[in-house]
Design a protein around this motif. Structure first.
Motif, PDB file in Angstrom:
ATOM      1  N   VAL A 177     -48.998 -28.554   1.494  1.00  0.00           N
ATOM      2  CA  VAL A 177     -48.470 -30.082   1.218  1.00  0.00           C
ATOM      3  C   VAL A 177     -49.511 -31.160   1.564  1.00  0.00           C
ATOM      4  CG1 VAL A 177     -46.468 -31.715   2.178  1.00  0.00           C
ATOM      5  CG2 VAL A 177     -46.278 -28.323   2.713  1.00  0.00           C
ATOM      6  N   ASP A 178     -49.602 -31.740   0.262  1.00  0.00           N
ATOM      7  CA  ASP A 178     -50.604 -32.825   0.017  1.00  0.00           C
ATOM      8  C   ASP A 178     -50.071 -34.086   0.952  1.00  0.00           C
ATOM      9  OD1 ASP A 178     -51.772 -31.215  -2.577  1.00  0.00           O
ATOM     10  OD2 ASP A 178     -50.152 -32.285  -3.517  1.00  0.00           O
ATOM     11  N   ASP A 179     -48.833 -34.444   1.295  1.00  0.00           N
ATOM     12  CA  ASP A 179     -47.715 -35.747   1.657  1.00  0.00           C
ATOM     13  C   ASP A 179     -47.137 -34.961   2.949  1.00  0.00           C
ATOM     14  OD1 ASP A 179     -47.403 -38.043   3.142  1.00  0.00           O
ATOM     15  OD2 ASP A 179     -45.997 -38.573   1.014  1.00  0.00           O
ATOM     16  N   MET A 180     -47.915 -35.505   3.923  1.00  0.00           N
ATOM     17  CA  MET A 180     -46.576 -35.056   5.090  1.00  0.00           C
ATOM     18  C   MET A 180     -45.765 -35.635   5.478  1.00  0.00           C
ATOM     19  SD  MET A 180     -48.414 -32.003   6.759  1.00  0.00           S
ATOM     20  CE  MET A 180     -48.804 -31.699   5.436  1.00  0.00           C
ATOM     21  N   ASN A 181     -45.723 -37.234   5.325  1.00  0.00           N
ATOM     22  CA  ASN A 181     -45.072 -37.876   5.130  1.00  0.00           C
ATOM     23  C   ASN A 181     -43.152 -37.537   4.021  1.00  0.00           C
ATOM     24  OD1 ASN A 181     -45.211 -39.274   7.730  1.00  0.00           O
ATOM     25  ND2 ASN A 181     -46.258 -40.192   6.238  1.00  0.00           N
ATOM     26  N   ASP A 182     -44.080 -36.591   3.569  1.00  0.00           N
ATOM     27  CA  ASP A 182     -42.819 -36.335   2.610  1.00  0.00           C
ATOM     28  C   ASP A 182     -41.445 -35.162   2.883  1.00  0.00           C
ATOM     29  OD1 ASP A 182     -41.587 -35.133   0.352  1.00  0.00           O
ATOM     30  OD2 ASP A 182     -43.029 -35.317  -1.710  1.00  0.00           O
ATOM     31  N   ARG A 183     -40.499 -36.059   2.919  1.00  0.00           N
ATOM     32  CA  ARG A 183     -39.534 -34.629   3.278  1.00  0.00           C
ATOM     33  C   ARG A 183     -39.242 -33.613   2.478  1.00  0.00           C
ATOM     34  NH1 ARG A 183     -36.222 -36.808   7.535  1.00  0.00           N
ATOM     35  NH2 ARG A 183     -34.423 -35.904   6.698  1.00  0.00           N
ATOM     36  N   ASP A 184     -39.396 -33.998   0.927  1.00  0.00           N
ATOM     37  CA  ASP A 184     -39.103 -33.239  -0.151  1.00  0.00           C
ATOM     38  C   ASP A 184     -40.143 -31.573  -0.099  1.00  0.00           C
ATOM     39  OD1 ASP A 184     -36.305 -34.227  -0.791  1.00  0.00           O
ATOM     40  OD2 ASP A 184     -36.969 -34.880  -2.251  1.00  0.00           O
ATOM     41  N   ALA A 185     -41.457 -32.276   0.129  1.00  0.00           N
ATOM     42  CA  ALA A 185     -42.998 -31.101   0.110  1.00  0.00           C
ATOM     43  C   ALA A 185     -42.284 -30.211   1.455  1.00  0.00           C
ATOM     44  CB  ALA A 185     -44.094 -31.835   0.350  1.00  0.00           C
ATOM     45  N   VAL A 186     -42.356 -30.871   2.675  1.00  0.00           N
ATOM     46  CA  VAL A 186     -41.924 -30.114   3.336  1.00  0.00           C
ATOM     47  C   VAL A 186     -40.473 -29.260   3.391  1.00  0.00           C
ATOM     48  CG1 VAL A 186     -41.688 -30.307   6.339  1.00  0.00           C
ATOM     49  CG2 VAL A 186     -43.377 -32.278   5.282  1.00  0.00           C
ATOM     50  N   ALA A 187     -39.723 -30.092   3.466  1.00  0.00           N
ATOM     51  CA  ALA A 187     -38.644 -28.783   2.717  1.00  0.00           C
ATOM     52  C   ALA A 187     -39.270 -27.559   2.150  1.00  0.00           C
ATOM     53  CB  ALA A 187     -38.068 -30.035   2.308  1.00  0.00           C
ATOM     54  N   ASN A 188     -39.805 -28.153   0.934  1.00  0.00           N
ATOM     55  CA  ASN A 188     -39.969 -26.864  -0.237  1.00  0.00           C
ATOM     56  C   ASN A 188     -40.695 -26.020   0.575  1.00  0.00           C
ATOM     57  OD1 ASN A 188     -38.487 -28.343  -2.252  1.00  0.00           O
ATOM     58  ND2 ASN A 188     -40.139 -29.017  -3.039  1.00  0.00           N
ATOM     59  N   HIS A 189     -41.618 -26.818   1.163  1.00  0.00           N
ATOM     60  CA  HIS A 189     -42.235 -25.201   2.111  1.00  0.00           C
ATOM     61  C   HIS A 189     -41.513 -24.648   2.576  1.00  0.00           C
ATOM     62  CE1 HIS A 189     -46.675 -23.914   2.330  1.00  0.00           C
ATOM     63  NE2 HIS A 189     -46.527 -24.019   3.720  1.00  0.00           N
ATOM     64  N   ILE A 190     -40.927 -25.553   4.017  1.00  0.00           N
ATOM     65  CA  ILE A 190     -39.958 -24.561   4.266  1.00  0.00           C
ATOM     66  C   ILE A 190     -39.783 -23.592   4.037  1.00  0.00           C
ATOM     67  CG2 ILE A 190     -38.244 -24.561   6.309  1.00  0.00           C
ATOM     68  CD1 ILE A 190     -38.829 -27.514   6.835  1.00  0.00           C
ATOM     69  N   ALA A 191     -38.571 -23.833   3.293  1.00  0.00           N
ATOM     70  CA  ALA A 191     -37.642 -22.718   2.803  1.00  0.00           C
ATOM     71  C   ALA A 191     -39.200 -21.638   1.907  1.00  0.00           C
ATOM     72  CB  ALA A 191     -37.575 -23.402   0.867  1.00  0.00           C
ATOM     73  N   LYS A 192     -39.900 -21.897   1.391  1.00  0.00           N
ATOM     74  CA  LYS A 192     -40.749 -20.331   0.965  1.00  0.00           C
ATOM     75  C   LYS A 192     -41.267 -19.900   2.382  1.00  0.00           C
ATOM     76  CE  LYS A 192     -44.653 -21.741  -1.247  1.00  0.00           C
ATOM     77  NZ  LYS A 192     -45.489 -22.167  -2.504  1.00  0.00           N
ATOM     78  N   LEU A 193     -41.625 -19.856   3.623  1.00  0.00           N
ATOM     79  CA  LEU A 193     -41.889 -19.645   4.724  1.00  0.00           C
ATOM     80  C   LEU A 193     -40.502 -18.417   5.050  1.00  0.00           C
ATOM     81  CD1 LEU A 193     -43.880 -21.620   6.734  1.00  0.00           C
ATOM     82  CD2 LEU A 193     -44.930 -20.081   5.189  1.00  0.00           C
ATOM     83  N   LEU A 194     -39.419 -18.855   4.976  1.00  0.00           N
ATOM     84  CA  LEU A 194     -38.369 -18.794   5.266  1.00  0.00           C
ATOM     85  C   LEU A 194     -38.174 -17.452   3.805  1.00  0.00           C
ATOM     86  CD1 LEU A 194     -35.781 -20.652   5.958  1.00  0.00           C
ATOM     87  CD2 LEU A 194     -36.199 -19.726   7.275  1.00  0.00           C
ATOM     88  N   ASP A 195     -38.714 -17.257   2.667  1.00  0.00           N
ATOM     89  CA  ASP A 195     -38.573 -16.665   1.829  1.00  0.00           C
ATOM     90  C   ASP A 195     -39.998 -15.285   1.883  1.00  0.00           C
ATOM     91  OD1 ASP A 195     -36.116 -17.716   0.763  1.00  0.00           O
ATOM     92  OD2 ASP A 195     -36.947 -18.675  -0.573  1.00  0.00           O
TER      93      ASP A 195
END
Length: 454
Positions: free
Chosen positions: A299-317
């Motif tokens: 995740v390039d920007d740790m403050n980017d809510r959408d980017a963090v959310a997308n990575h959470i979704a990936k890990l859950l998948d």
């Protein structure tokens, strides 16, 4: 010849693995057919009632007409809310872990004199028996400190003139010895590991009887013996919060299972340490730290809510990190709305992050805590999920400059009093060896003479 033996062994092991996979399968549907309560859990997620305890209580939901109603989490030691203990220690600016040990072991809050006498006794018993440090730790170092700790606890049997008696007097004596000496064992095991496996200088410091448990541990693991009051108080808080968590957690239950056989204290506690070592139990905070590094890498920007959310979704998948589909540090078997340990530890985590320059990383943890429940609900349908204590405990240890290999041993040090209290209770009132049932689904088979086997 040695190379040939290795190749033969490798080939044989691969073949045997295949044989086991073919001949030991259990159909997943059988578990439902036979109403097996896997993990000793009911179908609604609640634990199977296996015993009674006065030691600790974990509250996370209310059962109403067979339906689980989420509720704020509460943890109590001998009926005393752990949050009240923490707040009292903060208000009076004092250490509290020794008070918690007394409470768990003896079932009552100590008077000031009782606490002072207890602390003096524990401090005086910290040094290991003569020759133990050299013979049991330094001469046989281990790359895994939990492994070394389990072996060291078992070795205490050989230094005990009365190791097998299960009368109350003897178990209390052994219990006090254990939570006095286990921090010393861990400190020396760490120094041995750092020296013999990591090539670092060897530092051996004698335990200091006048220091609190948290202060003494920091004193022993640091080359210069130095620590701040904030560091020691935060470590003391972490130890208070990890001291006990009911009889149903895996390591406390392991203590009870072994104790129910009439075995000795050292065997029971060593078994609990082996249980806690597992990444699904005490090793979870190291998994959190590894997961955070995966976030940083992807995740390039740790403050980017959408980017963090997308990575959470990936890990859950199961797309990334360890492909487990888990967000480590999120969710708990009992807590639904909140984990009271997390609430307390998060406050100090933020304070430490500010002091140590780790606020950016702290915000990432907070974002994961905030976003995961909603994403998990969308994907898995589970409506209630809270952060558990593992989400922030590893981060706190990191801010305290405690090496990662000590994260789980710190958990073991903290939990020693709780384990010993459960052992005492099981020996005094359990009454029966713990023996659940397993149904054989193997089916009948004929004995075939060896000459006729395929």
């Amino acid at each position: 010849m040695e190379g040939e033996n290795k190749e033969y062994l490798k080939s044989a092991l691969e073949q045997w693995c295949s044989v086991i996979e073919q001949n030991t399968q259990i159909e997943p549907g059988y578990y439902d057919n036979y109403k097996v309560k896997r993990g000793l859990r009911n179908s609604d997620g609640t634990g199977v009632l296996a015993g009674l305890t006065n030691v600790g209580q974990v509250h996370g939901y209310i059962m109403y007409e067979d339906e689980m109603i989420p509720d704020d989490g509460k943890l109590s030691y001998r009926g005393v809310d752990v949050t009240d203990i923490v707040m009292a220690c903060e208000k009076e600016n004092r250490f509290g872990y020794e008070e918690v040990c007394y409470l768990l072991l003896f079932g009552k809050l100590p008077t000031q004199k009782e606490l002072d006498d207890f602390k003096a006794l524990v401090g005086a018993m910290r040094p290991l028996p003569f020759g133990f440090r050299e013979d049991m730790i330094m001469k046989t170092p281990s790359n895994d400190i939990m492994n070394k700790l389990a072996r060291s606890v078992l070795s205490m049997y050989s230094y005990d003139n009365n190791p097998d008696s299960t009368d109350l007097y003897n178990i209390i004596r052994q219990s006090i010895l254990l939570f006095s000496r286990v921090p010393t064992m861990v400190a020396y095991a760490y120094q041995a590991k750092a020296h013999y496996f990591d090539g670092k200088s060897l530092y051996i410091h004698n335990p200091q009887p006048e220091l609190s448990m948290a202060e003494n541990f920091l004193y022993m693991i640091r080359p210069d013996n130095q620590y701040t009051d904030l560091e020691a108080k935060v470590l003391d808080l972490a130890m208070i919060l990890h001291a006990e968590h009911g009889g149903g957690n895996n390591s406390a239950f392991t203590t009870r299972v072994v104790s129910s056989t009439g075995s000795d204290t050292y065997s029971a506690i060593a078994a609990a340490i082996g249980s806690l070592k597992g990444p699904k139990h005490g090793g979870a905070n190291r998994k959190v730290m590894a997961m955070i590094e995966d976030f940083k890498a992807n995740v390039d920007d740790m403050n980017d809510r959408d980017a963090v959310a997308n990575h959470i979704a990936k890990l859950l998948d199961k797309d990334g990190f360890d492909h487990s589909g888990l967000i480590y540090g999120m969710g708990h078997a009992i807590y639904t709305k909140s984990d009271p340990r997390t609430v307390q530890l998060k406050k100090k985590a933020e304070e430490l992050a500010d002091v140590t320059g780790n606020m950016k990383e702290f915000k990432l943890y907070s974002l994961i805590e905030e976003l995961t429940p909603e994403i998990f609900a969308e994907k898995k349908g589970k409506k209630h999920m809270c952060a558990n204590v593992d989400l922030y405990s590893g981060f706190v240890y990191k801010c305290l400059n405690i090496p990662p290999e000590l994260y789980t041993p710190m958990f073991a040090i903290s939990r020693m009093a709780g384990w010993c209290a459960h052992r005492i209770e099981e020996v005094m009132y359990g009454g029966r060896i713990i023996r659940p049932a397993y149904k054989s689904v193997c089916g009948a088979g004929d004995y075939v003479p060896i000459k006729d086997r395929a």
